[in-house]
Design an enzyme around this catalytic site. Structure first.
Site, PDB file in Angstrom:
ATOM      1  N   CYS A 111       0.815  -1.223   0.000  1.00  0.00           N
ATOM      2  CA  CYS A 111       0.000   0.000   0.000  1.00  0.00           C
ATOM      3  C   CYS A 111       0.843   1.265   0.000  1.00  0.00           C
ATOM      4  O   CYS A 111       0.335   2.345  -0.288  1.00  0.00           O
ATOM      5  CB  CYS A 111      -0.953  -0.006   1.187  1.00  0.00           C
ATOM      6  SG  CYS A 111      -2.122  -1.366   1.070  1.00  0.00           S
ATOM      7  N   HIS A 252      -3.669   6.901   2.027  1.00  0.00           N
ATOM      8  CA  HIS A 252      -3.971   5.569   1.494  1.00  0.00           C
ATOM      9  C   HIS A 252      -5.356   5.154   2.000  1.00  0.00           C
ATOM     10  O   HIS A 252      -5.703   5.408   3.156  1.00  0.00           O
ATOM     11  CB  HIS A 252      -2.911   4.574   1.955  1.00  0.00           C
ATOM     12  CG  HIS A 252      -3.269   3.168   1.642  1.00  0.00           C
ATOM     13  ND1 HIS A 252      -3.573   2.768   0.360  1.00  0.00           N
ATOM     14  CD2 HIS A 252      -3.415   2.078   2.435  1.00  0.00           C
ATOM     15  CE1 HIS A 252      -3.890   1.485   0.379  1.00  0.00           C
ATOM     16  NE2 HIS A 252      -3.799   1.039   1.624  1.00  0.00           N
ATOM     17  N   ASN A 282      -9.944  -0.653  -1.163  1.00  0.00           N
ATOM     18  CA  ASN A 282      -8.489  -0.499  -1.108  1.00  0.00           C
ATOM     19  C   ASN A 282      -7.869  -1.074  -2.385  1.00  0.00           C
ATOM     20  O   ASN A 282      -7.833  -2.294  -2.563  1.00  0.00           O
ATOM     21  CB  ASN A 282      -7.967  -1.228   0.136  1.00  0.00           C
ATOM     22  CG  ASN A 282      -6.463  -1.134   0.296  1.00  0.00           C
ATOM     23  OD1 ASN A 282      -5.768  -0.600  -0.572  1.00  0.00           O
ATOM     24  ND2 ASN A 282      -5.953  -1.655   1.405  1.00  0.00           N
TER      25      ASN A 282
HETATM   26  N1  ACO Z   1     -18.579  -9.000   7.948  1.00  0.00           N
HETATM   27  C1  ACO Z   1     -19.059  -9.256   9.175  1.00  0.00           C
HETATM   28  N2  ACO Z   1     -18.280  -9.554  10.216  1.00  0.00           N
HETATM   29  C2  ACO Z   1     -16.949  -9.593  10.003  1.00  0.00           C
HETATM   30  C3  ACO Z   1     -16.371  -9.324   8.732  1.00  0.00           C
HETATM   31  C4  ACO Z   1     -17.253  -9.031   7.676  1.00  0.00           C
HETATM   32  N3  ACO Z   1     -16.820  -8.766   6.427  1.00  0.00           N
HETATM   33  N4  ACO Z   1     -15.033  -9.431   8.839  1.00  0.00           N
HETATM   34  C5  ACO Z   1     -14.767  -9.747  10.098  1.00  0.00           C
HETATM   35  N5  ACO Z   1     -15.912  -9.853  10.807  1.00  0.00           N
HETATM   36  C6  ACO Z   1     -16.109 -10.192  12.217  1.00  0.00           C
HETATM   37  C7  ACO Z   1     -14.944 -10.921  12.839  1.00  0.00           C
HETATM   38  O1  ACO Z   1     -15.051 -12.290  12.578  1.00  0.00           O
HETATM   39  C8  ACO Z   1     -15.128 -10.597  14.306  1.00  0.00           C
HETATM   40  O2  ACO Z   1     -16.121 -11.415  14.832  1.00  0.00           O
HETATM   41  P1  ACO Z   1     -15.987 -11.954  16.340  1.00  0.00           P
HETATM   42  O3  ACO Z   1     -16.008 -10.733  17.214  1.00  0.00           O
HETATM   43  O4  ACO Z   1     -17.179 -12.831  16.480  1.00  0.00           O
HETATM   44  O5  ACO Z   1     -14.671 -12.680  16.397  1.00  0.00           O
HETATM   45  C9  ACO Z   1     -15.674  -9.175  14.274  1.00  0.00           C
HETATM   46  O6  ACO Z   1     -16.207  -8.974  12.940  1.00  0.00           O
HETATM   47  C10 ACO Z   1     -14.636  -8.115  14.548  1.00  0.00           C
HETATM   48  O7  ACO Z   1     -13.505  -8.401  13.735  1.00  0.00           O
HETATM   49  P2  ACO Z   1     -12.220  -7.502  13.767  1.00  0.00           P
HETATM   50  O8  ACO Z   1     -11.160  -8.096  12.918  1.00  0.00           O
HETATM   51  O9  ACO Z   1     -11.892  -7.188  15.197  1.00  0.00           O
HETATM   52  O10 ACO Z   1     -12.799  -6.166  13.087  1.00  0.00           O
HETATM   53  P3  ACO Z   1     -12.099  -4.796  12.909  1.00  0.00           P
HETATM   54  O11 ACO Z   1     -12.920  -3.750  13.504  1.00  0.00           O
HETATM   55  O12 ACO Z   1     -10.640  -4.865  13.333  1.00  0.00           O
HETATM   56  O13 ACO Z   1     -12.142  -4.595  11.342  1.00  0.00           O
HETATM   57  C11 ACO Z   1     -10.620  -4.685   9.476  1.00  0.00           C
HETATM   58  C12 ACO Z   1     -11.462  -5.486  10.469  1.00  0.00           C
HETATM   59  C13 ACO Z   1     -11.568  -3.840   8.649  1.00  0.00           C
HETATM   60  C14 ACO Z   1      -9.855  -5.654   8.568  1.00  0.00           C
HETATM   61  C15 ACO Z   1      -9.625  -3.768  10.237  1.00  0.00           C
HETATM   62  O14 ACO Z   1      -8.962  -4.511  11.219  1.00  0.00           O
HETATM   63  C16 ACO Z   1      -8.606  -3.081   9.366  1.00  0.00           C
HETATM   64  O15 ACO Z   1      -8.910  -2.180   8.632  1.00  0.00           O
HETATM   65  N6  ACO Z   1      -7.320  -3.480   9.479  1.00  0.00           N
HETATM   66  C17 ACO Z   1      -6.239  -2.776   8.793  1.00  0.00           C
HETATM   67  C18 ACO Z   1      -6.243  -3.024   7.293  1.00  0.00           C
HETATM   68  C19 ACO Z   1      -5.049  -2.315   6.672  1.00  0.00           C
HETATM   69  O16 ACO Z   1      -4.792  -1.158   6.926  1.00  0.00           O
HETATM   70  N7  ACO Z   1      -4.247  -3.040   5.869  1.00  0.00           N
HETATM   71  C20 ACO Z   1      -3.038  -2.450   5.354  1.00  0.00           C
HETATM   72  C21 ACO Z   1      -3.164  -2.116   3.940  1.00  0.00           C
HETATM   73  S1  ACO Z   1      -3.468  -3.504   2.916  1.00  0.00           S
HETATM   74  C22 ACO Z   1      -1.970  -3.882   2.093  1.00  0.00           C
HETATM   75  O17 ACO Z   1      -0.920  -3.408   2.394  1.00  0.00           O
HETATM   76  C23 ACO Z   1      -2.050  -4.941   0.981  1.00  0.00           C
END
Ligand code: ACO
Length: 329
Positions: A111, A252, A282
Site C-alpha cells: 500500500c 492511502h 483499497n
Molecule cells: N462482515 C461481518 N463480520 C466480520 C467481517 C465481515 N466482512 N469481517 C470480520 N468480521 C467479524 C470478525 O469475525 C469478528 O467477529 P468476532 O467478534 O465474532 O470474532 C468481528 O467482525 C470483529 O472483527 P475484527 O477483525 O476485530 O474487526 P475490525 O474492527 O478490526 O475490522 C478490518 C477489520 C476492517 C480488517 C480492520 O482490522 C482493518 O482495517 N485493518 C487494517 C487493514 C489495513 O490497513 N491493511 C493495510 C493495507 S493492505 C496492504 O498493504 C495490501
C-alpha cells in the site's frame, strides 16, 4: 532541482460490486462493512491483468501532456499483483505502449508502493539520471483475494493511477520532503504465504489457500493507526506546516477509521481529506494516484496546493510525502 507531477490519469474497471454482492453468499452485511471500513462498493476487473488497467491510464496521462510513448525515459510500476512474477510489469507496459526508449522496473511496497516509487522517481529526475518517469500505481487485488473469507474479500478493489514526473520549472512546486519507513517484523501480519521462493506453488499451497492474502486485521489496524498518523504529523512539524497550510491530506484508502485518526492527529477537518474508499475500496498501490487524479478532474486540486500524502501497508511499509502541487486541470 525539484521533480514535479506534470500529468496524471487513472483507470477503474467498469464492473461495480456493491456490499450487497457479498451479502448473498457470505455471513456479512452492508452495515458491518460500512461501519468498520467505510466501503460501500468496489470495482473488479473481469478480464485482464494489472497492466490492462495501467495502459488506458498511461495513454491518457501521456496524451494530456502531449507526449508520445517514445518520449518516456523510465517506467516504474508499483504493485503487489504484477502480471507475472517475472518479467517485470514495467516491461509489459513498455511493450504495450511502444515506449521504445524507456528502461524501468517494478517496485514492491504494497500500500506504500506509490509513495516509495514517487520518491525513487523524483531522485532519478532530480539527479539528472532521467528526464522523466512514467510512474504507475496499480493492483488487481481480486487476483489474490479469498472470496470465501469475509475478513478480506470485502476490503479490496482493482484500479490504476499513472503520473508523469519531470523536472520542475519552478522549484517552489513538486516533491519537497519525505519520511519513509520499513519494518520487516510486521511481515507475518499481512502477506501472501506461497508463490515465492520461500514456498513455491504446489498442490498443497493451492489446497491450503496460501496464494491469497493473509491478514491479521486487528494487528495491522493497530500499527496502521499509529504509523500513518505519526508520520503525517512528523512531516508537518519537520516542514513547519500548520493545519491551515495543508490544502489536502491524500491518505492511502485502507480503512476510513485509519484515515480519520490521521486527519485528527494533523488537526485537519474532513473537508480537507481526499476520500474515495466508499466507492473503490483499497486498491493498494492505486489509491493515492487515483485520488489525486479524481480530485484534479473534479477541479478540486489547484496549482500551489500543499499536500501531505501518507500510507501504511504490508511489510510493514509506511511513510509520508510533502509536495506542492504544480499544475492546473
Ligand atoms: N462482515 C461481518 N463480520 C466480520 C467481517 C465481515 N466482512 N469481517 C470480520 N468480521 C467479524 C470478525 O469475525 C469478528 O467477529 P468476532 O467478534 O465474532 O470474532 C468481528 O467482525 C470483529 O472483527 P475484527 O477483525 O476485530 O474487526 P475490525 O474492527 O478490526 O475490522 C478490518 C477489520 C476492517 C480488517 C480492520 O482490522 C482493518 O482495517 N485493518 C487494517 C487493514 C489495513 O490497513 N491493511 C493495510 C493495507 S493492505 C496492504 O498493504 C495490501
Amino acid at each position: 532541482m525539484t521533480a514535479t507531477i506534470t500529468s496524471i490519469a487513472h483507470y477503474l474497471p467498469p464492473d461495480v460490486y456493491p456490499n450487497s454482492y457479498f451479502e448473498k453468499y457470505l455471513d456479512t452485511s452492508d452495515e458491518w462493512i460500512k461501519a468498520r471500513t467505510g466501503i460501500s462498493e468496489r470495482r473488479f476487473i473481469k478480464d485482464g491483468a494489472t497492466s490492462d488497467m495501467i495502459i488506458p491510464a498511461a495513454k491518457q496521462c501521456l496524451e494530456r501532456r502531449g507526449f508520445k510513448p517514445e518520449d518516456i525515459d523510465c517506467i516504474i510500476v508499483a504493485t503487489v499483483t504484477p502480471d507475472h512474477m517475472f518479467p517485470a510489469t514495467a516491461c509489459v507496459v513498455q511493450n504495450k505502449l511502444g515506449a521504445t526508449n524507456a528502461w524501468g522496473f517494478d517496485l514492491s511496497a504494497a500500500c506504500s508502493g506509490f509513495l516509495f516509487a514517487l520518491v525513487t522517481a523524483a531522485s532519478l529526475v532530480e539527479s539528472g539520471t532521467v528526464k522523466n518517469v512514467l510512474l504507475c500505481g496499480a493492483d488487481k487485488m481480486s487476483s489474490i483475494l479469498n472470496f470465501e473469507d469475509r475478513a478480506q474479500a470485502v476490503l479490496f478493489g482493482d484500479g490504476a493511477g499513472v503520473v508523469l514526473l519531470e523536472k520542475s520549472k519552478d522549484k517552489e512546486y513538486g516533491i519537497i520532503d519525505h519520511i519513509l519507513h520499513i519494518d520487516g517484523a510486521g511481515g507475518p501480519y499481512l502477506h501472501q504465504v506461497a508463490g515465492g521462493s520461500y514456498k513455491p506453488a504446489s498442490i498443497d499451497t493451492v489446497t491450503n489457500k496460501e496464494h491469497y492474502i493473509y491478514q491479521d486485521g486487528q494487528a495491522v489496524f493497530k500499527a496502521a493507526v499509529v504509523g500513518m498518523a505519526d508520520v503525517s504529523l512528523e512531516i508537518m512539524q519537520k516542514n513547519k506546516l500548520e493545519s491551515e497550510d495543508v490544502a489536502w491530506l491524500v491518505p492511502h484508502q485502507a480503512n476510513l477509521r485509519i484515515i480519520a485518526a490521521t486527519a485528527n492527529r494533523m488537526g485537519l477537518d474532513k473537508d480537507k481529506v481526499m476520500i474515495n474508499i466508499d466507492r473503490y475500496g483499497n486498491t493498494t498501490a492505486g489509491t493515492i494516484p487515483i485520488c489525486l487524479s479524481e480530485w484534479l478532474d473534479m477541479g478540486k486540486l489547484h496549482k500551489g496546493d500543499r499536500l501531505v500524502l501518507s500510507s501504511f501497508g504490508a511489510g510493514f511499509t509506511w511513510g509520508a510525502i510533502y509536495l506542492r502541487w504544480g499544475m492546473n486541470k
